[in-house]
Structure formats: structure tokens, C-alpha cells
Design a protein around this motif. Structure first.
Motif, mmCIF file in Angstrom:
data_model
loop_
_atom_site.group_PDB
_atom_site.id
_atom_site.type_symbol
_atom_site.label_atom_id
_atom_site.label_comp_id
_atom_site.label_asym_id
_atom_site.label_seq_id
_atom_site.Cartn_x
_atom_site.Cartn_y
_atom_site.Cartn_z
ATOM 1 N N SER A 5 0.849 -1.182 0.000
ATOM 2 C CA SER A 5 0.000 0.000 0.000
ATOM 3 C C SER A 5 0.884 1.230 0.000
ATOM 4 C CB SER A 5 -0.902 0.003 1.231
ATOM 5 O OG SER A 5 -1.698 1.147 1.256
ATOM 6 N N SER A 6 0.870 1.982 -1.097
ATOM 7 C CA SER A 6 1.709 3.171 -1.194
ATOM 8 C C SER A 6 0.890 4.436 -1.199
ATOM 9 C CB SER A 6 2.565 3.121 -2.454
ATOM 10 O OG SER A 6 3.410 2.008 -2.414
ATOM 11 N N HIS A 7 -0.132 4.470 -2.012
ATOM 12 C CA HIS A 7 -0.993 5.641 -2.082
ATOM 13 C C HIS A 7 -2.321 5.230 -2.715
ATOM 14 C CE1 HIS A 7 0.285 5.735 -6.244
ATOM 15 N NE2 HIS A 7 1.530 5.830 -5.838
ATOM 16 N N ALA A 8 -3.209 6.152 -2.888
ATOM 17 C CA ALA A 8 -4.566 5.842 -3.342
ATOM 18 C C ALA A 8 -4.591 5.085 -4.667
ATOM 19 C CB ALA A 8 -5.369 7.128 -3.449
ATOM 20 N N SER A 9 -3.768 5.455 -5.590
ATOM 21 C CA SER A 9 -3.772 4.797 -6.895
ATOM 22 C C SER A 9 -3.335 3.340 -6.799
ATOM 23 C CB SER A 9 -2.864 5.547 -7.868
ATOM 24 O OG SER A 9 -3.363 6.833 -8.071
ATOM 25 N N ASN A 10 -2.343 3.054 -5.974
ATOM 26 C CA ASN A 10 -1.934 1.663 -5.795
ATOM 27 C C ASN A 10 -3.055 0.856 -5.150
ATOM 28 O OD1 ASN A 10 0.546 1.894 -6.951
ATOM 29 N ND2 ASN A 10 1.691 1.846 -5.044
ATOM 30 N N SER A 11 -3.755 1.456 -4.199
ATOM 31 C CA SER A 11 -4.845 0.738 -3.546
ATOM 32 C C SER A 11 -5.925 0.375 -4.552
ATOM 33 C CB SER A 11 -5.450 1.596 -2.426
ATOM 34 O OG SER A 11 -4.490 1.834 -1.435
ATOM 35 N N LEU A 12 -6.273 1.318 -5.414
ATOM 36 C CA LEU A 12 -7.273 1.037 -6.436
ATOM 37 C C LEU A 12 -6.749 0.000 -7.413
ATOM 38 C CD1 LEU A 12 -10.016 1.520 -7.682
ATOM 39 C CD2 LEU A 12 -9.046 3.470 -8.908
ATOM 40 N N ALA A 13 -5.479 0.104 -7.796
ATOM 41 C CA ALA A 13 -4.890 -0.866 -8.724
ATOM 42 C C ALA A 13 -4.975 -2.275 -8.146
ATOM 43 C CB ALA A 13 -3.437 -0.495 -9.031
ATOM 44 N N ILE A 14 -4.644 -2.400 -6.882
ATOM 45 C CA ILE A 14 -4.675 -3.713 -6.243
ATOM 46 C C ILE A 14 -6.107 -4.212 -6.105
ATOM 47 C CG2 ILE A 14 -4.093 -5.002 -4.158
ATOM 48 C CD1 ILE A 14 -1.690 -4.167 -5.973
ATOM 49 N N ALA A 15 -7.046 -3.323 -5.771
ATOM 50 C CA ALA A 15 -8.450 -3.730 -5.671
ATOM 51 C C ALA A 15 -8.937 -4.266 -7.012
ATOM 52 C CB ALA A 15 -9.309 -2.561 -5.202
ATOM 53 N N LEU A 16 -8.632 -3.562 -8.077
ATOM 54 C CA LEU A 16 -9.011 -4.030 -9.412
ATOM 55 C C LEU A 16 -8.319 -5.340 -9.743
ATOM 56 C CD1 LEU A 16 -8.860 -0.695 -11.435
ATOM 57 C CD2 LEU A 16 -10.892 -2.009 -10.866
ATOM 58 N N TRP A 17 -7.036 -5.411 -9.426
ATOM 59 C CA TRP A 17 -6.229 -6.594 -9.702
ATOM 60 C C TRP A 17 -6.800 -7.820 -8.994
ATOM 61 C CZ3 TRP A 17 -2.557 -6.003 -13.231
ATOM 62 C CH2 TRP A 17 -1.638 -7.012 -13.407
ATOM 63 N N LEU A 18 -7.076 -7.682 -7.707
ATOM 64 C CA LEU A 18 -7.613 -8.811 -6.946
ATOM 65 C C LEU A 18 -9.009 -9.178 -7.422
ATOM 66 C CD1 LEU A 18 -6.366 -7.989 -3.346
ATOM 67 C CD2 LEU A 18 -5.560 -9.793 -4.860
ATOM 68 N N GLY A 19 -9.808 -8.174 -7.756
ATOM 69 C CA GLY A 19 -11.137 -8.452 -8.302
ATOM 70 C C GLY A 19 -11.035 -9.286 -9.565
ATOM 71 N N TRP A 20 -10.127 -8.906 -10.440
ATOM 72 C CA TRP A 20 -9.930 -9.663 -11.672
ATOM 73 C C TRP A 20 -9.408 -11.058 -11.355
ATOM 74 C CZ3 TRP A 20 -5.338 -11.585 -13.694
ATOM 75 C CH2 TRP A 20 -5.446 -12.148 -14.950
ATOM 76 N N LEU A 21 -8.461 -11.155 -10.450
ATOM 77 C CA LEU A 21 -7.876 -12.440 -10.098
ATOM 78 C C LEU A 21 -8.940 -13.377 -9.531
ATOM 79 C CD1 LEU A 21 -5.352 -14.224 -9.755
ATOM 80 C CD2 LEU A 21 -5.042 -13.169 -7.520
ATOM 81 N N LEU A 22 -9.735 -12.887 -8.598
ATOM 82 C CA LEU A 22 -10.788 -13.715 -8.002
ATOM 83 C C LEU A 22 -11.821 -14.104 -9.047
ATOM 84 C CD1 LEU A 22 -11.237 -11.879 -4.595
ATOM 85 C CD2 LEU A 22 -10.110 -14.070 -5.000
ATOM 86 N N TRP A 23 -12.170 -13.170 -9.913
ATOM 87 C CA TRP A 23 -13.157 -13.430 -10.957
ATOM 88 C C TRP A 23 -12.636 -14.518 -11.899
ATOM 89 C CZ3 TRP A 23 -18.051 -11.931 -11.624
ATOM 90 C CH2 TRP A 23 -18.633 -12.126 -12.859
ATOM 91 N N SER A 24 -11.363 -14.420 -12.287
ATOM 92 C CA SER A 24 -10.804 -15.373 -13.243
ATOM 93 C C SER A 24 -10.548 -16.740 -12.612
ATOM 94 C CB SER A 24 -9.518 -14.820 -13.858
ATOM 95 O OG SER A 24 -8.490 -14.761 -12.900
ATOM 96 N N LYS A 25 -10.444 -16.800 -11.294
ATOM 97 C CA LYS A 25 -10.157 -18.063 -10.623
ATOM 98 C C LYS A 25 -11.411 -18.754 -10.082
ATOM 99 C CE LYS A 25 -5.802 -17.942 -11.217
ATOM 100 N NZ LYS A 25 -5.195 -18.845 -12.164
ATOM 101 N N ALA A 26 -12.579 -18.118 -10.244
ATOM 102 C CA ALA A 26 -13.821 -18.718 -9.752
ATOM 103 C C ALA A 26 -14.056 -20.032 -10.493
ATOM 104 C CB ALA A 26 -14.983 -17.760 -9.939
ATOM 105 N N LYS A 27 -14.261 -21.104 -9.755
ATOM 106 C CA LYS A 27 -14.410 -22.421 -10.380
ATOM 107 C C LYS A 27 -15.881 -22.841 -10.504
ATOM 108 C CE LYS A 27 -10.023 -23.242 -10.546
ATOM 109 N NZ LYS A 27 -9.493 -21.940 -10.751
ATOM 110 N N THR A 28 -16.665 -22.520 -9.502
ATOM 111 C CA THR A 28 -18.031 -23.016 -9.488
ATOM 112 C C THR A 28 -19.059 -21.915 -9.629
ATOM 113 O OG1 THR A 28 -18.059 -22.918 -7.074
ATOM 114 C CG2 THR A 28 -17.376 -25.001 -8.080
ATOM 115 N N PHE A 29 -18.608 -20.709 -9.801
ATOM 116 C CA PHE A 29 -19.513 -19.577 -9.855
ATOM 117 C C PHE A 29 -20.206 -19.508 -11.198
ATOM 118 C CE2 PHE A 29 -20.317 -15.096 -10.857
ATOM 119 C CZ PHE A 29 -21.160 -14.778 -9.808
#
Length: 185
Positions: free
Chosen positions: A156-180
Motif C-alpha cells: 500500500s503506497s498511495h490511493a492509486s496503488n490501492s485502487l490498482a490492487i483492488a481491481l487486480w484482486l477483483g480480476w484475479l478472483l473473478w478469473s479463478k472462480a471455479k463453481t460460480f
């Protein structure tokens, strides 16, 4: 190796099912994207309302702080690029950072070069690691004892990194969903 192949097939099949459902409901997809952008930016003190975010993305004139309007545009652009980025690749992470901070930061798409801290009034309550250590720490963040990342692993560095990581994790979780799967009518 067989389990890895089965995992990849299941992931691709799930993506196809989800994309088919979302393609049949483009309004729902658009509204959810606007809600996600609005909520992510609101956490980082962006004062634009949901309707203003919607208007910015529709190309309408919005009265508000120029940097906050730009944050909406860059967040939307980052969402559009997510499928082409690898969440485990630092080069892609920096590219996502660049998309999110374009026209907002002088150090867009690069690791920070200056020192950062969190202050309560005049008192420093947290000092981030020195900038010269950030690239190495980011490498360690992605691989620790042969473990590759995780949904809570981010710097966590600043607001933009936080948003980048939130988007990144959202994409990661979305792409890794197996049964959804979303219900279809």
C-alpha cells in the motif's frame, strides 16, 4: 499435471459461461462496473456521486474537481485492459498502475521514487519502506517460499496503488472462480 489441466479447462469453461451471461445483460454489466468504480474511488476520498461517475463515463459534462473526473476515466480504462494483464507479473502491475494514474501522477507506471508516510496531524504514525527497497519487496511479495501471491498480498503506497490492487484482486478472483455461475433466464 492432470489436475492443473483440469483446473485450466474448468477456468475457461467458467469464463465462457460468465461472459455469455454478461453479454446477454449489458446494462447490468455496465451498472455494476460503474458501481465498482464509484465505490473504489469513494474509498480513496473521490467526492463524485454515482450519477456524476455515470455521466463522466457517458461523456457528459460534469462539474467537479478535474483530478477526480480523471480518476473515473482512468479507472474505467484500467477495467477495460484487465483481461490483457497478468496479475502475477510485476511489469503488468506497473502497467495497471500507469493506466490508473495517467495524467494524475508524475511517477505513473513506476515504483515510487520518494519516501511516503501516514500522518496524524504533524505526527508520523507509519513510515513506508524506503523507495530504494520497493522493487525488491515487490518481488518478495509475489514469491515467498515458492508461494505465489495471495488475495491479501499487496503493498500500500498511495490511493492509486490501492485502487490498482483492488481491481487486480477483483480480476484475479473473478478469473479463478471455479463453481460460480450466474442464473440465466
Amino acid at each position: 499435471q492432470i489436475l492443473d489441466l483440469v483446473d485450466k479447462i474448468a477456468s475457461k469453461t467458467t469464463k465462457l459461461q460468465i461472459n455469455k451471461t454478461l453479454d446477454t445483460h449489458p446494462r447490468l454489466r455496465r451498472i455494476n462496473r460503474i458501481k465498482s468504480i464509484h465505490a473504489s474511488l469513494k474509498i480513496e476520498a473521490n467526492s463524485l456521486s454515482f450519477n456524476q461517475v455515470e455521466d463522466v463515463l457517458a461523456g457528459n459534462l460534469v462539474l467537479g474537481p478535474q483530478n477526480e473526473i480523471q480518476e473515473v476515466k482512468t479507472a474505467y480504462n484500467a477495467y477495460e485492459q484487465l483481461d490483457s494483464l497478468n496479475p502475477y507479473n510485476l511489469k503488468d502491475l506497473l502497467q495497471a498502475h500507469g493506466l490508473l494514474t495517467k495524467y494524475l501522477l508524475a511517477e505513473s507506471g513506476v515504483f515510487r521514487r520518494g519516501e511516503e508516510g501516514v500522518f496524524s496531524g504533524n505526527r508520523c504514525i507509519f513510515m513506508a519502506p524506503p523507495a530504494r527497497f520497493v522493487p525488491g519487496l515487490m518481488e518478495q511479495l509475489h514469491y515467498v517460499n515458492d508461494y505465489h501471491g495471495g488475495m491479501y498480498g499487496f503493498v500500500s503506497s498511495h490511493a492509486s496503488n490501492s485502487l490498482a490492487i483492488a481491481l487486480w484482486l477483483g480480476w484475479l478472483l473473478w478469473s479463478k472462480a471455479k463453481t460460480f455461475s450466474l442464473p440465466t433466464r
